[in-house]
Every structure is written in C-alpha cells, then in structure tokens.
Write an enzyme that holds these catalytic residues in place. Structure first.
Site, PDB file in Angstrom:
ATOM      1  N   ASN A   1       0.870  -1.177   0.000  1.00 39.77           N
ATOM      2  CA  ASN A   1       0.000   0.000   0.000  1.00 39.77           C
ATOM      3  C   ASN A   1       0.908   1.228   0.000  1.00 39.77           C
ATOM      4  OD1 ASN A   1      -1.607   2.183   1.564  1.00 39.77           O
ATOM      5  ND2 ASN A   1      -3.173   0.648   1.088  1.00 39.77           N
TER       6      ASN A   1
ATOM      7  N   GLY B   1     -14.560  -4.935   3.681  1.00 40.00           N
ATOM      8  CA  GLY B   1     -15.423  -4.181   4.567  1.00 40.00           C
ATOM      9  C   GLY B   1     -16.179  -5.125   5.480  1.00 40.00           C
TER      10      GLY B   1
ATOM     11  N   CYS C   1      -7.437   7.278   2.467  1.00 35.94           N
ATOM     12  CA  CYS C   1      -7.356   7.301   3.932  1.00 35.94           C
ATOM     13  C   CYS C   1      -8.013   8.561   4.454  1.00 35.94           C
ATOM     14  CB  CYS C   1      -5.911   7.247   4.412  1.00 35.94           C
ATOM     15  SG  CYS C   1      -5.818   7.403   6.208  1.00 35.94           S
TER      16      CYS C   1
END
Lengths: 307, 260
Positions: A98, A242, A129
């Site tokens: 990432n 999620g 973010c």
C-alpha cells in the site's frame, strides 16, 4: 475445491488477503498466522519518508465496528525494504504494498523505488485514507486528481497498480472509471468511512484525531454496494473489503463482483480469522453450488442467474 | 505468542466494581514476566488488555480488572467453568531488578502487575510497596502483599484508607531514606509522570503504561505513547509491543503528545 483466483496478472492461491494497516508487516502475528497460507498480505501504507501519524487515542470500539485514527504512521520505504519486506519475502507471501504520498510526485517516488524489488507483487494506491489532511483522501474525492496520480504511479513502475477507493464520495462508479481509464490494473474497495465518537466520561472526542475511519461489519453493506457498483462500471478486477468475518461473507463479495477480498478488523479480535475463513471456503462454496472461487465471481449480477 | 482457551477456576470480587478471575494455565504461570498482559476476547471488535495479577505455584494466573465498560462488564459476568480466549503473555514486563532495594508503586488497577513483581522478587530483593487510589474502594490486593510479609504504605485521594493524598508523599520519603535502589510503577499516566519526575535520572525507574489498544501484538499502531528515539528525537512507542513497561528515560515527559 479450487480456491485459486487472480487479480489481473497477480495469481493468488486463495481469495483472502490481509488488509493494509491491520496486519503490520507480518512478523507481528508470527506463530498465529502463517503468511504463506494467505492469498496475500497488503502491508501498512508506505511513504517515501517516515510519517509520524496521529495523536492517541487512535482506536475506539463502536456497535459492530471500529473507529481508527492512526494517521498513516509508517517507517518510510527504505526501512520497509531493509527491515520489513524480508520476513514476508522469505516466507513466500504474496505482497501488495500500500503506497501513500503527500503529492503526486511522492506517490510516484515510492512506486519507482519498489519497482523490481523481489517479493513485491503489486502496489495498492491509497487515495482513500480519511485520517490525514495531506495525501490520501484529497486525491480520492476528485476523479481528475485520482486519474492524475494513477497515471503518475503507472508511469513510475512496471508493477500492477490497484487503486483503493473511498466510499466517502458521491460518484463511486465515476471515480472507478476515471482511474481505470488512467491505467489502474485493479480496484480495491472500500477504505473506511469517516466517523466520530465522543468519550462521554471525559467529555471529549474519543480519538486524538477527532474523526476516524469506521471499519468492521457495520460497513459491510456499504462495501458490498460499492463492489456491486464499481464491478459493473469497469472491466478491471475488484478486490472487495469491509467487515468480512466468515467464508459466507467472502462469498457475498465474490457474488457482488469481487475477484478477491481483504480481511482487516476481524483479525484484531481473532488473529486466526483469515486462516479459518480460508479453511471454510471449500465447504461454503460447495454448499451454494460452486466448484471454484472463479465460478462465484460476479455470479449475482443480472444475466448471471443460473439457478 | 500463543493463543489459549483458559478455564476460569475461581472468581473473586475484591472490591466494588473489581473482579479477579483465576485461570488454570500452568505454562503461563511459569513463563510470566511481571508487567506482561493478556489480550482477552470479549464480544465486539476489540479484545481487552489486562495485566496479570498473580501467578501461583499450582499453575494459576489471575486477571484483576475494574468494570468500566461493555467489555469488562462481560468479563465480570464470567463464572467458574467458563473459558476465556486469551492471547498471552504479551509485551515486555519489568526487568529483573539489580541488587539493592526495590520500591513498587501501584495506583488503582495499576496495582495487580506489581503484585506479580512482589511474588517474583520478595525472596531475593528488599521490597517496599506504596499503593494509592482515589478511595479505599479502589485499593486492591493489600492482604496479598501482607501475605508475602510486605506492609504497603497506602494513600488515598479522599483519605478513606491510609494517608490522605497521593503516592508522591510516601515516595518522597522512600527516596530520602534510600540512596540507591530502583522504582517499578504502574498506574494512571499522571501518576507515572509524577513518579518519574520525583525519581529523576539517578536511579532506574520502570513504568508500566496504559493506552487504548487495538491488535495487542504491534501491528496496528493504535496504542502509542510519546517516547525518545535512539537519536534523541521523539518517536511513538507501542505500549503493546515495545512496552507496556518502559524505562522512564525512554518516555517523552517534558512535552505534550501532540508536540512529540
């Protein structure tokens, strides 16, 4: 049962990856999670230089969820390569790095530095973010800006680039199309949602950063909706995440159109959650009539109904 | 670190809103360093970090906690025969003290890890104990220390037990009486800051910290406190992994966290 899947050119032994920010760089869970058994590991967001992150407290439990305000604290790309990557590389993990930056040039600089590094299989471009003022989500609200940073990173690396999208936007399909047109190899969806809690006892915001990113099962329906929408808006693969806690949750994301998934918050409560999910996948897939992970991808979409 | 499913073999309520669960865990009881903690599963998204309160020769470990929210409420409702899902032992505990006098300073729910230290080192070191809390209802484990032959100096904010005031008064007296020695402390952050300031740089001072925690193993970077890096610059230290016990010299006392 065939659990193999692929995200563009990246082949995965199974569809379950550790989500960025929830698994450190791997050794933290040594003895509890064998990283080689995972589909892959998305490591903590990496910038060109170390970032300090936000003021604590940095986490707060909410109903079916978790608020965090870490603020992308990270050791910088050089220390990551010297000290953190070897653990994962030596164990044969599939590694997704990432990447974060305060400017387009910083994103490109990290991508360029990681290009050709043995043991790095893909980059996940974090433009989503919610916990930092600069970098991250400022690129994730505006499709033109998101496309520009995607182009900059694609121009700096030969690695596959997955773009991690924010749900904190009004036109997710438009955003997905913009970054796909800019050359993204895949999308990951979703990052956390902006939330807030008050510490009633101390009469102040529960998080040092005041607002934070909400994760966990509380956001799962939003994430499923996002995967459903973007997988129909673009032709590139989608990695869904999620609030996933079970193999059935994974199947839900596959049916919605995800080619793979990431598990994050569940690891805090049950470090073995990802391994358990992978072990349960064959039974769950068989129960619902699938002979492979690939057969389930997008199977809930219109025109794909077979039973 | 291993994960255990441990049976509750005894349950005590030493004070109002305080519960101690004794767990059958021979390997943990033998391996434990004072100050280490367990990350205990509770319903919801996060485990709860709880310091060990004792390790007995017959293979039991204790978890003593104050009921403050939903997680500790659930834990308080566990009964003998129930099992707890525990990651342990986590973190770095107190190092074995050098020879010479050792002072243990515990505040409120910071008292239990110091009892493990007393169990471990009562026979080998001259120990003194100072315990404090807001009220008598939060001063725990006094009889346990006494059973080891130690007589704690007690202070409470309201004077309901022992001396009226903070642990700093008996601490000042101990420092005046002892030239060398070392201090081990656990309690609320303001108490630890006061202890560190009074002890100064002249003697070893080890502090067990509290911070709201996520993973418990060093991965998520939630439970940070401001520390001093090897280059003298401020850096975040992870309570779960770098601590929870730190040398006072590693902690950034002079500034507020947002400046660190």
């Amino acid at each position: 049962m065939d659990l193999a899947t692929r995200v563009g050119a990246v082949r995965l032994a199974n569809p379950v990856l550790a989500a960025s920010g929830t698994f450190g760089f791997g050794p933290e869970y040594d003895g509890l999670v064998d990283v080689a058994q995972l589909g892959g590991v998305a490591v903590k967001g990496i910038a060109p230089v170390p970032w300090r992150g936000n003021v604590p407290p940095r986490v707060w439990e909410t109903p079916s969820g978790l608020l965090n305000s870490i603020g992308l604290q990270n050791p910088g790309v050089e220390r990551f390569l010297a000290e953190d990557l070897p653990y994962l590389r030596d164990r044969g993990a599939t590694v997704v790095v990432n990447i974060i930056g305060r400017t387009r040039a910083e994103y490109a600089a990290v991508a360029r530095r990681l290009d050709g590094e043995l043991g790095v299989h893909a980059l996940e471009l974090n433009i989503s973010c919610p916990n930092v003022k600069e970098g991250g989500i400022q690129f994730g609200h505006d499709p033109a800006e998101a496309a520009a940073v995607t182009r900059a990173v694609k121009g700096a690396t030969t690695l596959p680039v997955w773009v991690k999208l924010s749900p904190n936007t009004h036109d997710l399909p438009g955003m997905a199309q913009a970054v796909a047109a800019a050359g993204a190899d895949a999308l990951s969806a979703i990052n956390t949602l902006v939330g807030m809690a008050i510490d009633v006892e101390h009469r102040r915001p529960a998080l040092g950063g005041v607002t934070g990113g909400l994760s966990g099962p509380a956001i799962r329906p939003i994430a499923v909706r996002a995967v459903w929408e973007v997988s129909q808006a673009v032709d590139i693969p989608v990695v869904g995440m999620g609030g996933i806690e079970t193999a059935t949750d994974v199947l839900e994301f596959l049916l919605a159109g995800a080619s793979a998934v990431m598990v994050g918050t569940a690891t805090f409560s049950q470090p073995g959650a990802m391994i358990r999910i992978i072990q349960e996948m064959p039974t769950v897939l068989a129960r619902y009539g699938f002979d492979s992970v690939r057969a389930a991808i997008g199977a809930a979409h219109p025109g794909r109904l077979t039973t | 670190m291993p994960r255990y499913e441990l049976e509750v073999v005894e349950r005590q309520e030493p004070k109002p809103d305080h519960v101690e669960l004794l767990l059958d865990a021979p390997s943990l009881a033998a391996a434990l360093t004072p100050g280490q903690f367990a990350h205990v599963w509770t319903p919801g998204r996060l485990r709860r970090p709880i310091s060990f309160s004792r390790a007995t020769p017959d293979g039991r470990v204790g978890l003593l906690f104050r009921v403050v929210g939903s997680g500790t409420r659930w834990l308080a409702d566990r009964r003998v025969g129930d099992r707890l899902d525990v990651l342990a032992p986590l973190g770095h505990g107190f190092p074995t003290p050098e020879t010479g006098p050792v002072l243990l300073v515990g505040g409120g729910v910071g008292i239990p890890p110091l009892f493990v230290a007393a169990q471990r080192w009562a026979a080998t070191h001259p120990l003194s104990v100072i315990l404090g809390a807001r009220t008598a209802d939060a001063v725990v484990m006094v009889a346990d220390f006494q059973a080891l032959g130690l007589e704690p100096s007690i202070s409470t904010d309201d004077g309901s037990l022992g001396e009226l005031g903070r642990v700093t008064s008996p601490l000042t007296r101990w420092l005046a009486r002892n030239d060398g020695g070392q201090v081990l402390a656990c309690g609320p952050t303001p108490m630890l800051a006061a202890v560190a300031e009074l002890v100064g740089d002249g003697r070893p001072c080890w502090l067990a910290y509290e911070q709201r925690m996520g993973c418990g193993v060093g991965a998520c970077l939630a439970c940070v406190v401001p520390g001093v890096g090897t280059d003298g610059q401020p850096e975040w230290l992870r309570v779960c992994h770098d601590g929870p016990v730190f040398s006072s010299r590693r902690l950034w006392w002079a500034r507020r966290p947002e400046e660190a």
